[in-house]
Design a protein around this motif. Structure first.
Motif, PDB file in Angstrom:
ATOM      1  N   LEU A 245      56.144  23.788 101.087  1.00 13.26           N
ATOM      2  CA  LEU A 245      56.100  25.005 100.272  1.00 13.26           C
ATOM      3  C   LEU A 245      57.362  25.843 100.488  1.00 13.26           C
ATOM      4  CD1 LEU A 245      54.545  26.943  98.384  1.00 13.26           C
ATOM      5  CD2 LEU A 245      53.563  27.978 100.442  1.00 13.26           C
ATOM      6  N   TYR A 246      57.772  25.996 101.728  1.00 21.29           N
ATOM      7  CA  TYR A 246      58.959  26.786 102.051  1.00 21.29           C
ATOM      8  C   TYR A 246      60.236  26.125 101.539  1.00 21.29           C
ATOM      9  CZ  TYR A 246      62.199  29.447 105.075  1.00 21.29           C
ATOM     10  OH  TYR A 246      63.215  30.228 105.564  1.00 21.29           O
ATOM     11  N   LEU A 247      60.384  24.837 101.825  1.00 25.61           N
ATOM     12  CA  LEU A 247      61.615  24.141 101.442  1.00 25.61           C
ATOM     13  C   LEU A 247      61.775  24.062  99.927  1.00 25.61           C
ATOM     14  CD1 LEU A 247      61.497  21.223 104.032  1.00 25.61           C
ATOM     15  CD2 LEU A 247      63.188  23.078 103.988  1.00 25.61           C
ATOM     16  N   LEU A 248      60.724  23.659  99.235  1.00 27.40           N
ATOM     17  CA  LEU A 248      60.829  23.475  97.783  1.00 27.40           C
ATOM     18  C   LEU A 248      60.756  24.804  97.035  1.00 27.40           C
ATOM     19  CD1 LEU A 248      58.551  20.323  97.351  1.00 27.40           C
ATOM     20  CD2 LEU A 248      61.051  20.411  97.517  1.00 27.40           C
ATOM     21  N   GLY A 249      60.098  25.779  97.638  1.00 33.82           N
ATOM     22  CA  GLY A 249      59.945  27.058  96.958  1.00 33.82           C
ATOM     23  C   GLY A 249      61.083  28.033  97.187  1.00 33.82           C
ATOM     24  N   GLU A 253      68.138  24.465  98.748  1.00 37.84           N
ATOM     25  CA  GLU A 253      69.516  24.072  99.025  1.00 37.84           C
ATOM     26  C   GLU A 253      69.618  23.105 100.209  1.00 37.84           C
ATOM     27  OE1 GLU A 253      68.810  27.350 101.946  1.00 37.84           O
ATOM     28  OE2 GLU A 253      68.259  26.994  99.859  1.00 37.84           O
ATOM     29  N   THR A 254      68.574  23.082 101.059  1.00 31.87           N
ATOM     30  CA  THR A 254      68.600  22.180 102.223  1.00 31.87           C
ATOM     31  C   THR A 254      68.077  20.783 101.873  1.00 31.87           C
ATOM     32  OG1 THR A 254      66.376  22.802 102.959  1.00 31.87           O
ATOM     33  CG2 THR A 254      68.214  24.127 103.779  1.00 31.87           C
ATOM     34  N   TRP A 255      67.432  20.617 100.717  1.00 32.60           N
ATOM     35  CA  TRP A 255      66.771  19.356 100.393  1.00 32.60           C
ATOM     36  C   TRP A 255      67.740  18.158 100.384  1.00 32.60           C
ATOM     37  CZ3 TRP A 255      61.911  18.446 101.043  1.00 32.60           C
ATOM     38  CH2 TRP A 255      61.304  17.323 100.465  1.00 32.60           C
ATOM     39  N   PRO A 256      68.923  18.269  99.757  1.00 33.05           N
ATOM     40  CA  PRO A 256      69.849  17.121  99.762  1.00 33.05           C
ATOM     41  C   PRO A 256      70.254  16.688 101.174  1.00 33.05           C
ATOM     42  CG  PRO A 256      70.494  18.693  98.078  1.00 33.05           C
ATOM     43  CD  PRO A 256      69.444  19.364  98.904  1.00 33.05           C
ATOM     44  N   LEU A 357      60.298  12.346 110.178  1.00 34.89           N
ATOM     45  CA  LEU A 357      60.299  11.172 109.312  1.00 34.89           C
ATOM     46  C   LEU A 357      59.796  11.519 107.917  1.00 34.89           C
ATOM     47  CD1 LEU A 357      58.966   8.365 111.691  1.00 34.89           C
ATOM     48  CD2 LEU A 357      61.167   8.370 110.505  1.00 34.89           C
ATOM     49  N   ALA A 358      58.741  12.318 107.853  1.00 29.42           N
ATOM     50  CA  ALA A 358      58.161  12.663 106.558  1.00 29.42           C
ATOM     51  C   ALA A 358      59.158  13.418 105.683  1.00 29.42           C
ATOM     52  CB  ALA A 358      56.894  13.500 106.766  1.00 29.42           C
ATOM     53  N   LEU A 359      59.805  14.422 106.229  1.00 27.77           N
ATOM     54  CA  LEU A 359      60.749  15.222 105.446  1.00 27.77           C
ATOM     55  C   LEU A 359      61.979  14.406 105.061  1.00 27.77           C
ATOM     56  CD1 LEU A 359      60.574  18.659 107.321  1.00 27.77           C
ATOM     57  CD2 LEU A 359      59.505  18.052 105.131  1.00 27.77           C
ATOM     58  N   HIS A 360      62.502  13.639 106.007  1.00 23.96           N
ATOM     59  CA  HIS A 360      63.707  12.859 105.723  1.00 23.96           C
ATOM     60  C   HIS A 360      63.464  11.821 104.634  1.00 23.96           C
ATOM     61  CE1 HIS A 360      67.267  10.433 106.142  1.00 23.96           C
ATOM     62  NE2 HIS A 360      66.586   9.407 106.614  1.00 23.96           N
ATOM     63  N   ARG A 361      62.401  11.045 104.772  1.00 30.02           N
ATOM     64  CA  ARG A 361      62.156   9.980 103.805  1.00 30.02           C
ATOM     65  C   ARG A 361      61.700  10.528 102.451  1.00 30.02           C
ATOM     66  NH1 ARG A 361      65.073   6.777 103.567  1.00 30.02           N
ATOM     67  NH2 ARG A 361      63.666   5.525 102.280  1.00 30.02           N
ATOM     68  N   LEU A 362      60.934  11.605 102.454  1.00 34.30           N
ATOM     69  CA  LEU A 362      60.508  12.206 101.193  1.00 34.30           C
ATOM     70  C   LEU A 362      61.715  12.721 100.409  1.00 34.30           C
ATOM     71  CD1 LEU A 362      58.043  13.046  99.433  1.00 34.30           C
ATOM     72  CD2 LEU A 362      58.032  15.219 100.685  1.00 34.30           C
ATOM     73  N   ALA A 363      62.638  13.378 101.104  1.00 33.78           N
ATOM     74  CA  ALA A 363      63.837  13.901 100.429  1.00 33.78           C
ATOM     75  C   ALA A 363      64.758  12.770  99.990  1.00 33.78           C
ATOM     76  CB  ALA A 363      64.577  14.859 101.356  1.00 33.78           C
ATOM     77  N   ALA A 364      64.811  11.679 100.771  1.00 29.26           N
ATOM     78  CA  ALA A 364      65.664  10.553 100.392  1.00 29.26           C
ATOM     79  C   ALA A 364      65.105   9.826  99.174  1.00 29.26           C
ATOM     80  CB  ALA A 364      65.788   9.585 101.570  1.00 29.26           C
ATOM     81  N   ARG A 365      63.805   9.648  99.135  1.00 32.63           N
ATOM     82  CA  ARG A 365      63.181   8.924  98.025  1.00 32.63           C
ATOM     83  C   ARG A 365      63.060   9.785  96.771  1.00 32.63           C
ATOM     84  NH1 ARG A 365      59.638   4.597  99.513  1.00 32.63           N
ATOM     85  NH2 ARG A 365      58.866   4.658  97.362  1.00 32.63           N
ATOM     86  N   PHE A 366      62.887  11.087  96.944  1.00 34.75           N
ATOM     87  CA  PHE A 366      62.676  11.992  95.813  1.00 34.75           C
ATOM     88  C   PHE A 366      63.677  13.150  95.881  1.00 34.75           C
ATOM     89  CE2 PHE A 366      58.652   9.906  96.699  1.00 34.75           C
ATOM     90  CZ  PHE A 366      58.233   9.491  95.435  1.00 34.75           C
ATOM     91  N   PRO A 367      64.950  12.875  95.617  1.00 37.30           N
ATOM     92  CA  PRO A 367      65.967  13.927  95.727  1.00 37.30           C
ATOM     93  C   PRO A 367      65.765  15.067  94.743  1.00 37.30           C
ATOM     94  CG  PRO A 367      66.883  11.955  94.706  1.00 37.30           C
ATOM     95  CD  PRO A 367      65.537  11.569  95.243  1.00 37.30           C
ATOM     96  N   ASP A 368      65.045  14.817  93.653  1.00 39.27           N
ATOM     97  CA  ASP A 368      64.810  15.861  92.646  1.00 39.27           C
ATOM     98  C   ASP A 368      63.424  16.475  92.759  1.00 39.27           C
ATOM     99  OD1 ASP A 368      67.354  15.496  91.459  1.00 39.27           O
ATOM    100  OD2 ASP A 368      66.608  13.754  90.357  1.00 39.27           O
ATOM    101  N   LEU A 369      62.756  16.271  93.890  1.00 44.07           N
ATOM    102  CA  LEU A 369      61.413  16.807  94.065  1.00 44.07           C
ATOM    103  C   LEU A 369      61.416  18.325  93.913  1.00 44.07           C
ATOM    104  CD1 LEU A 369      58.592  15.558  94.884  1.00 44.07           C
ATOM    105  CD2 LEU A 369      59.022  16.536  97.152  1.00 44.07           C
ATOM    106  N   ARG A 370      60.435  18.840  93.196  1.00 48.93           N
ATOM    107  CA  ARG A 370      60.340  20.288  92.962  1.00 48.93           C
ATOM    108  C   ARG A 370      58.886  20.671  92.752  1.00 48.93           C
ATOM    109  NH1 ARG A 370      61.876  17.477  88.639  1.00 48.93           N
ATOM    110  NH2 ARG A 370      60.989  17.960  86.577  1.00 48.93           N
TER     111      ARG A 370
END
Length: 396
Positions: A245-249, A253-256, A357-370
């Motif tokens: 919620l914090y990262l995507l909301g 800018e940290t997601w990439p 692991l969850a944050l790293h792989r989720l961001a790698a697999r879904f770079p446009d997640l929102r």
């Protein structure tokens, strides 16, 4: 709080909770009005959590004021967290080979495999998909189930037991007592099964270590197993839901960087654990067995002390305001989110590994997640001492 009542204000996201500036130890009250002392500076909180004169067991003496109006697992006197001295060490030793950094490092490949399997499933879901139901919840449940040798048939009951084991007082006492009785029976049966047919799971290891140790009451072993089952997934689910919620909301800018750099993901995960509390409750309670000077103030024998780790984690003398919210900055000192001293969270390394692991792989697999919905429309999971989004719809 009723999340469907439009007259009640929506609770703030956990990352926006307000913390007063830490200061010297001062008098305060427990929610029921019992006098207590509040300790909030980093050094003072570490002292209280590490000094054996501040214990947990005396909080549950027959003449002690009740810490909760309803029964719950956290306030079970048989729980390892509520033991002190030799009793605590005896229980702790039953887990001496589990949850160490070396053990968790050995588990990392299969934890990563679970993460990838869940991401494969998420990718196949129609959009928007629920990141809590599809990822934040099943990941820690699958991990703790593998460690303890549980099959998927009990997963639904795990959530039911967690909601009552960590009740915030809004459940009926009879309802909580019934759920905990059922949960304890499950834990006792699990121990009996592993005695009859031991395997290579964590429960079998506990049984073998307890037999070797000798003198561990069965009620304490049951509480230990039950605490591991629910604590092993509830906290990680809460951390991951609040982190997304914090990262995507607010920190998109940290997601990439999360997806591109695993070390950056580790720093972000550690900073999120440090900044975002699991629940609204403040302070980890202790009982002073003697007069003890803390931060230049004498706390008298018999006093209840609340060590506020959230305030201590924001102590400007230790964590400079300039970097406090820099998610990519390494922590300047060990976080107190996992506690300190003899009761330091056993599952800290496992929780950190899962979150990283969850944050790293989720961001790698879904770079446009929102997020698919505004953050102020989030419905919160309430009724327990931890709080996180009940669901979190996302697109990619």
């Amino acid at each position: 709080m009723n999340p469907t009542d439009p007259t009640e204000p929506a609770p703030e996201p956990m990352h926006r909770l307000h913390f007063e500036a830490p200061g010297p130890p001062c008098r305060t009250e427990l929610p029921g009005g019992t006098p207590a002392w509040l300790v909030s500076r980093y050094a003072d909180v570490r002292q209280v959590l590490s000094d054996p004169r501040f214990g947990r067991a005396r909080l549950y003496a027959p003449d002690a004021p009740a810490l909760s109006d309803v029964p719950d697992l956290v306030n079970d006197p048989d729980l390892m967290f509520n033991q002190d001295g030799p009793d605590h060490l005896r229980l702790r030793r039953t887990l001496r080979r589990a949850f160490t950094p070396r053990a968790v490092a050995r588990w990392r490949p299969w934890i990563a495999a679970i993460v990838e399997e869940l991401l494969d499933r998420l990718e196949e879901r129609p959009q928007p998909a629920d990141a809590v139901a599809e990822f934040a919840l099943p990941l820690p449940v699958a991990v703790i189930s593998r460690l303890m040798g549980l099959d998927e048939s009990v997963w639904g009951r795990l959530r039911h037991w967690s909601e009552h084991a960590f009740s915030d007082g809004t459940h009926e006492s009879e309802q909580v007592a019934s759920a905990l009785k059922e949960f304890s029976a499950f834990g006792a049966d699990l121990l009996a099964q592993r005695r009859r047919a031991p395997g290579d799971d964590l429960v079998s290891g506990i049984v073998a270590a307890a037999d070797e140790e000798g003198g561990v009451p069965e009620a304490q072993l049951v509480s230990l197993v039950c605490g591991l089952v629910v604590g092993g997934h509830d906290s990680t689910m809460t951390m991951l839901g609040n982190a997304l919620l914090y990262l995507l909301g607010e920190r998109r800018e940290t997601w990439p960087r999360l997806g591109a750099d695993e070390q950056a993901a580790e720093r972000v995960a550690d900073r999120l654990v440090h900044l975002v509390p699991l629940g609204d409750d403040r302070g980890s309670a202790r009982h002073a067995a003697a007069d003890v000077e803390v931060g230049g103030v004498t706390i008298p024998a018999g006093a209840i002390v609340l060590a506020d780790c959230g305030m201590a984690n924001r102590d400007p003398e230790v964590f400079p305001p300039a970097t406090l919210h820099d998610l990519l900055a390494p922590l300047e000192a060990p976080t107190l989110s996992f506690g300190a001293g003899p009761h330091y969270c056993l599952g800290a390394w496992l929780a950190r590994t899962e979150l990283q692991l969850a944050l790293h792989r989720l961001a790698a697999r879904f770079p446009d997640l929102r997020l698919a919905d505004p953050t102020d429309t989030v419905v919160w999971r309430t009724g327990t001492t931890s709080r996180s989004p009940r669901s979190l719809r996302v697109r990619w």
